[in-house]
Design an enzyme around this catalytic site. Structure first.
Site, short mmCIF file in Angstrom:
data_model
loop_
_atom_site.label_atom_id
_atom_site.label_comp_id
_atom_site.label_asym_id
_atom_site.label_seq_id
_atom_site.Cartn_x
_atom_site.Cartn_y
_atom_site.Cartn_z
N ASP A 480 -10.59 -36.08 60.83
CA ASP A 480 -10.84 -37.51 61.07
C ASP A 480 -9.54 -38.23 61.42
O ASP A 480 -8.43 -37.69 61.23
CB ASP A 480 -11.46 -38.11 59.79
CG ASP A 480 -12.24 -39.38 60.04
OD1 ASP A 480 -12.16 -39.93 61.15
OD2 ASP A 480 -12.93 -39.83 59.10
N ASP A 548 -20.21 -43.35 63.96
CA ASP A 548 -20.61 -43.62 62.58
C ASP A 548 -21.99 -44.27 62.55
O ASP A 548 -22.60 -44.38 61.49
CB ASP A 548 -19.61 -44.57 61.91
CG ASP A 548 -18.38 -43.82 61.43
OD1 ASP A 548 -18.41 -42.57 61.45
OD2 ASP A 548 -17.40 -44.47 61.04
C1 DGJ Z 1 -14.84 -42.23 59.17
C2 DGJ Z 1 -15.81 -41.21 59.68
O1 DGJ Z 1 -16.24 -41.55 60.96
C3 DGJ Z 1 -16.96 -41.09 58.70
O2 DGJ Z 1 -17.91 -40.18 59.19
C4 DGJ Z 1 -16.44 -40.64 57.37
O3 DGJ Z 1 -15.90 -39.36 57.50
C5 DGJ Z 1 -15.36 -41.61 56.89
N1 DGJ Z 1 -14.35 -41.81 57.88
C6 DGJ Z 1 -14.73 -41.13 55.63
O4 DGJ Z 1 -13.70 -41.93 55.21
#
Ligand code: DGJ
Length: 778
Positions: A480, A548
Site C-alpha cells: 500500500d 477503496d
Molecule cells: C488504504 C487501502 O486502500 C485500504 O484497502 C486499506 O488497506 C487501508 N489503506 C489500510 O490502512
C-alpha cells in the site's frame, strides 16, 4: 514486424500499420497509423506524403531553397523548439546561455529481433527474439553532438507499438533536459474525441469523453503517483466511434510517477499527442557522455471501437507486462480483514474470519493494516515492521501456520514507502523522512514519505520486511501507499527537479529486489485504493486494488473505466458490506458479487457475522466463480452499456462460453420490457442462454409480505423471522437461440416485478439489481 525500404519505415502488427519516412530535409514525417495495409506499392508513398509546394502567408520556411517546407504543418515523429514548429515539443533541452533550439535529423537506424532491456532504472515491457522486433532510429542535432534515439518495438501477437526515446549528450557542456516525451504521434486531422480516465480517491478512472477543439488539452498527474486524478491512459476516438465500432487510437505509459499527456490541435488542424514524464515538475542534467531514457509508452489502434483497443491492451499487459510465476495464473479468492475489523484485530478474531472464509470456499487469507507493533490506528508505527506481540501472543509465524493448516494461502499488508513520526524508526532515523530543512512538512494520513533514494533506507526496508516474509511463509503481499509527494527534499540530490523521477526509479529498484527474492509471492499493489494503477506498477505487481470504493454501482464506473487499459486479471475486486462504507448505498449481495467477479474476487466484510442465507449465497457465488474464473480473469472483456443498463461480457478464449452482467441502476417501476443483446454472439452458432440462479431475500418485499397468504395471518414475530431468514429463487428463464437473433434482435426477457404479483418467471430487481446471464454455445 518491421520493414525498412530505403528511408521508409513500415511497422505492421496483426491488424494495424504504422508508416513514416525521412523527408528531404532529414526529419521523420509520420505518414499513416490505422488499419493494416495489406500491400504497398512504391508509388503509394507519394500519395501518403503531406503536400507542401508553395509558401503560404508568413509561414517561416525551414530552408530558403525549399520555401514550402514548414515544420509546423508536417506530421512529425519528433519535435523540438526554435525551428518553426510552434506546437508543444517532444524534446526541450537547454545548453549554453539558456538556448533550447535543437534540430534532430536522421543519421542511421538498426533493426533487431526482440525487445532490448534498458538499464536506466525504468519499469519496462519484455519480449523475446521469437515474438518481437525493434527499430532504433538515431537522429542527431544539425549543429551539436546531441543524439536522440527513438525506439519502436512491435510484437507478433499483440496489436501495440512500444515507443521510447533516449537523449545523449556528447557536448563538452551540460545539457539540461526540460522535457523529453516518450511518444509523439502527429495525426493528419482533428476529427477526434478525447477520452480520459479521471477522478479522485474512491472514484478512480471514470471515463470522460469530449470533442477536441483547437488548442491544447493536458491530462496530467502532479502528485508524484500516476494518480487517481488522471490516469496516463488516453484515447482518441472518431466522434462516431462506439464501444464496438469505429476508429480509436489509444496510448498508455509504463510509469508510476508524474506524467503528462498533451493533446494539441494545431492551427492547421493537425492533432499532436505527447505522453511522458510531466515536464512541469522535472529537469535532468546530462553531462558529457551521459544519456537519459524515458519510460516506455504503448500505442494501439483499432477499427473495432474502444473494445477493440482495450482487447489489444489486455493481451499486451498479460503477455508483455505481467511477469513471473503469476503470469496467466488464476488468482486466489481472498478474504481480507480490513473492512471486516479495521485495526481491531487479534489472532483469535482473525482465525475465526479465516476459518469462516475457508468454509465458504476462499483460498487466501489476508491480514490488512494493524498487524505490526503499536499500530492501533493510522497515527502511528509505519516503519516498524515487527508483528504486534499483544495482537499475536503466539507469534505471527504461528498464526500463519494455522492459516496454512486450513489449506489457505497466507497474506499480509505492508506500506513500506512511508513512516509515521510516532514510530521507533522515525525516532532512530528522522533524516530518513522526506522534508525540507526548516519547513514543517505537509502531512497526509499522519504519514510521510521515506527517502528511497538513500540506499540505507531501502536496505532497512528490504531486510526487515524480508524477515517477516520468510518466517511467516507469506504467499501474498498487499503493498500500500497512502500519501502523495509534498515538501520534496533530499540531501543526496543536487537538483530537486530530478527528485520525483529518482524516487520512482528507487522504488522500482526496491520492488525488483523483492520480486527476485520472493518470486512465488502474489504481489497486489495499492495506493489508497487505485491512486497508482499503472503499467509501471504492473511490471512488479500482478494485480492492483482498484479502489477503496467497493460499492457495486460505483464499481461499474470504476472497473469499467479501468478496463479501457487494464485486463480484469489485474483488478482487485471485493464484495463488501451493505450499506456500503463509502457511499452508504444499499445493494443486493448478488449485485456486489456480479460486479466483483469480473476480476480478482475477494470478500472484505465480517463473514462470521452473516446469517445462514447470506453464507449460503456466498458459498454458491464462490463455487460458481471457481467454474468460470478463467473466463472472468483471462477471457475477452467487452463493455456494452445502453440506455441506463450496464452490460459487460466476458468471453472464453475458445469462444464457447460467455458471461454477461446486466445491471439496472434504478428500478423505474412498471418497467418497460427488457431485451438482452449479445453483440459478441457468432451469427451461425446456437446458444443456450440463462441467468445464474440467485436468491431473492424475502426482506426485499418489506410490508408486502404481510399481504401474502399464509404470512398475512401469521403474526409479527413469524413474519419477522421469515422475512429475515428466507429467500426465493430468482426467475427461471432459459432460451435456445441462434447467434444472429442474440446479436441483432435480442432476447425479449421476462417481465420485471412491479408490485402487483409475482410468479416463478418474474424478474425481481430492486435498485442496483443485476443478473449474470450465461451464454453457452452448442
Ligand atoms: C488504504 C487501502 O486502500 C485500504 O484497502 C486499506 O488497506 C487501508 N489503506 C489500510 O490502512
Amino acid at each position: 514486424m518491421i520493414n525498412v525500404l530505403d528511408k521508409l519505415f513500415f511497422l505492421t502488427t496483426q491488424t494495424t500499420s504504422y508508416l513514416f519516412h525521412v523527408t528531404e530535409e532529414g526529419h521523420l514525417e509520420h505518414l499513416y497509423y490505422g488499419k493494416r495495409l495489406s500491400h504497398l506499392l512504391s508509388t503509394d508513398i507519394d500519395a501518403l506524403k503531406d503536400k507542401h509546394h508553395i509558401n503560404i502567408g508568413t509561414e517561416p520556411c525551414y530552408n530558403e531553397d525549399n520555401p514550402a517546407y514548414f515544420l509546423e504543418n508536417i506530421s512529425l515523429e519528433t519535435s523540438t523548439e526554435g525551428r518553426g514548429d510552434y506546437r508543444i515539443p517532444m524534446v526541450v533541452a537547454e545548453y549554453g546561455q539558456g538556448l533550447s533550439t535543437l534540430d534532430f535529423v536522421y543519421k542511421s537506424h538498426t533493426l533487431t529481433k526482440g525487445k532490448p532491456i534498458f538499464h536506466d532504472g525504468n519499469a519496462q515491457a519484455y519480449g523475446t527474439p521469437e515474438d518481437s522486433s525493434t527499430l532504433a532510429i538515431t537522429l542527431t542535432d544539425k549543429k551539436l553532438p546531441i543524439t536522440l534515439t527513438l525506439y519502436y518495438t512491435t510484437f507478433d501477437t499483440c496489436d501495440v507499438i512500444l515507443r521510447k526515446a533516449v537523449l545523449s549528450n556528447d557536448m563538452e557542456g551540460k545539457l539540461l533536459i526540460r522535457n523529453l516525451s516518450s511518444l509523439q504521434l502527429d495525426l493528419f486531422d482533428d476529427n477526434w474525441d478525447l477520452i480520459t480516465f479521471d477522478g479522485a480517491w474512491s472514484r478512480e478512472r471514470i471515463m470522460d469523453r469530449e470533442p477536441l477543439r483547437s488548442g491544447t488539452h493536458v491530462n496530467e498527474s502532479r502528485t508524484g503517483l500516476a494518480s487517481s486524478d488522471h490516469n496516463p491512459l488516453v484515447y482518441l476516438a472518431r466522434p462516431d466511434a462506439t464501444e464496438s465500432h469505429g476508429l480509436v487510437i489509444a496510448s498508455n505509459l509504463i510509469y508510476s510517477g508524474n506524467h503528462k499527456e498533451s493533446i494539441e490541435v494545431s492551427p492547421f488542424g493537425k492533432t499532436r499527442l505527447l505522453t511522458g514524464i510531466n515536464d512541469s515538475l522535472f529537469a535532468w542534467t546530462l553531462n558529457q557522455g551521459e544519456s537519459f531514457g524515458t519510460p516506455e509508452a504503448v500505442l494501439t489502434c483499432s477499427e473495432d471501437g474502444c473494445n477493440g483497443a482495450s482487447d489489444h491492451f489486455h493481451l499486451f499487459v498479460n503477455a508483455h507486462i505481467i511477469r513471473g510465476e503469476w503470469r496467466y495464473r488464476e488468482r486466489p479468492i481472498l478474504v481480507n480483514s480490513w473492512e471486516a475489523s479495521y485495526f481491531d484485530i487479534n489472532e483469535d478474531k482473525l482465525y475465526e474470519l479465516a476459518k469462516q472464509g475457508h468454509d465458504l470456499g476462499c483460498e487466501l487469507f489476508v491480514i490488512d493494516d494493524g498487524w505490526f507493533s503499536g499500530r492501533d490506528d493510522d497515527t502511528s508505527s509505519l516503519g516498524d515492521w515487527y508483528p504486534s506481540p499483544s495482537k499475536f501472543p503466539s507469534g505471527l509465524a504461528t498464526f500463519s501456520r494455522k492459516v496454512h493448516d486450513l489449506d489457505m494461502m497466507f497474506g499480509i499488508w505492508i506500506e513500506p514507502e512511508t513512516v509515521n513520526k510516532k514510530s521507533i524508526l522515525y525516532g532512530k532515523h528522522p533524516d530518513w523522512m522526506i522534508a525540507i530543512p526548516g519547513r514543517e512538512p505537509v502531512v497526509c494520513r499522519h504519514e510521510h514519505l521515506l527517502d528511497l533514494t538513500k540506499k540505507e533506507v531501502c536496505d532497512y526496508l528490504f531486510k526487515s520486511i524480508s524477515e517477516i516474509l520468510d518466517t511467516c511463509s507469506v504467499d501474498y503481499v498487499k503493498w500500500d501507499m497512502n500519501t502523495v509527494f509534498a515538501d520534496l527534499y533530499s540531501f543526496s540530490v543536487s537538483d530537486m527537479r530530478e527528485y520525483p523521477h529518482r524516487y520512482v526509479m528507487a522504488l522500482y529498484g526496491l520492488l525488483e529486489r523483492f520480486i527476485q527474492a520472493f518470486p512465488h509471492i502474489l504481489w497486489e499493489g495499492c495506493a489508497s485504493g487505485g491512486n497508482r494503477f499503472d503499467l509501471g506498477m504492473l511490471c512488479y505487481f500482478s494485480q492492483i486494488w482498484v479502489s477503496d470504493n467497493t460499492d457495486a454501482f460505483s464499481r461499474t464506473a470504476i472497473q469499467g473505466g479501468t478496463s479501457y487499459g487494464y485486463p480484469p486479471s489485474t483488478m482487485g475486486c471485493h464484495v463488501s458490506n451493505s450499506p456500503n462504507p463509502q457511499t452508504l448505498r444499499i445493494s443486493p449481495i448478488d449485485s456486489r458479487f456480479n460486479v466483483a467477479c469480473f476480476g480478482d474476487l475477494g470478500y472484505e466484510l465480517d463473514l462470521t457475522e452473516l446469517g445462514k442465507e447470506e453464507k449460503t449465497t456466498i458459498a454458491e457465488q464462490i463455487s460458481f466463480f471457481k467454474l468460470f474464473r478463467p473466463i472472468f480473469q483471462f477471457g475477452t472483456f467487452h463493455r456494452y452499456n445502453h440506455d441506463s443498463i450496464i452490460q459487460w461480457t466476458s468471453i472464453s478464449n475458445d469462444k464457447r462460453t460467455m458471461a454477461t452482467l446486466w445491471m439496472q441502476p434504478l428500478n423505474p417501476s412498471n418497467a418497460k420490457s427488457d431485451r438482452l443483446f449479445i453483440e459478441d454472439a457468432e451469427e451461425d452458432a446456437v446458444y443456450d442462454v440463462f441467468p445464474r440462479s440467485q436468491r431473492i431475500p424475502l426482506s426485499l418485499f418489506g410490508h408486502l409480505l404481510k399481504t401474502v397468504k399464509p404470512l398475512a395471518t401469521a403474526g409479527e414475530t413469524v413474519q419477522k423471522v421469515v422475512s429475515e431468514n428466507l429467500t426465493l429463487p430468482s426467475e427461471v428463464e432459459h432460451y435456445t437461440v441462434s447467434g444472429s437473433v442474440l446479436k441483432h434482435a435480442g432476447i425479449k426477457l421476462n417481465q420485471q416485478f412491479s408490485g402487483t404479483g409475482r410468479d416463478s418467471q418474474t424478474r425481481v430487481f430492486s435498485d442496483f439489481g443485476s443478473r449474470l446471464y450465461l451464454i453457452k454455445k452448442h
